[in-house]
Design a protein around this motif. Structure first.
Motif: not given
Length: 190
Positions: A31-36, A112-116, A132-135, A183-184
């Motif tokens: 699951d790439l997103r948490p590490t990224y 948009m989600l964190p990491g985009d 983007y980092d959320g919140d 972008w995502t």
């Protein structure tokens, strides 16, 4: 004759090395997103992105001018580290073409989600890019005072380093920035 592929860790990007690691499991299960996201967040305050020396015949040239032009360098370097773009560059005009070439897809602000990746409209003659980092927060290179460590001495210096900030820079004296596009990448969605 088939060309052999080297799996030397020094020749692989971080994503490829993780996918080949037997401790992670079968290829493609990471699951790439948490590490990224963890990596991006750990870069906050890192002065490494505020200096990129190029040695030339007439001396050393800092192509990011003490971090003044480091946003594309920061974002594209992280993306290349994770295999999400093929090349990094220091030119803002190259960011969108590199994202398109690597299968990034333009999305709406509501998606948009964190990491985009956020590309901003030109403001005071400068373009800008951020994660983007959320919140309602983003991470990008922005002017900060950092403590630089030189041999046998330390000094504070105003440098552009990755930092977390309001996604639209609403607290800027000269007004907020406008988002041009978001972008995502499919690999960030498990």
């Amino acid at each position: 004759m088939e060309e052999s592929i080297s799996h030397e860790p020094s020749r692989l990007n971080a994503l490829q090395a993780m996918l080949l690691d037997p401790q992670i499991g079968e290829e493609g299960t990471l699951d790439l997103r948490p590490t990224y996201l963890h990596f991006i967040r750990k870069m906050v305050g890192c002065a490494a992105y505020s200096y990129l020396p190029i040695i030339q015949e007439d001396g050393t040239n800092d192509v990011v001018s003490g971090g003044r032009y480091s946003c594309a360098y920061f974002v594209l370097s992280v993306l290349q580290h994770f295999g999400l773009v093929e090349l990094w560059n220091t030119w803002m005009r190259e960011v969108e073409p590199l994202l398109r070439a690597a299968s990034w897809q333009e999305i709406s602000q509501e998606e948009m989600l964190p990491g985009d990746i956020i590309l901003y409209d030109t403001h005071d003659g400068n373009e800008h890019v951020a994660f983007y980092d959320g919140d309602d927060q983003a991470i990008s290179t922005a002017l900060s005072t950092v403590q630089l460590r030189w041999p046998k001495k330390r000094r504070d210096s105003a440098r552009r380093v990755p930092r977390r900030h309001d996604v639209l820079y609403r607290n800027r004296v000269d007004g907020p920035r406008t988002i041009k596009s978001i972008w995502t990448h499919p690999a960030l969605h498990g």
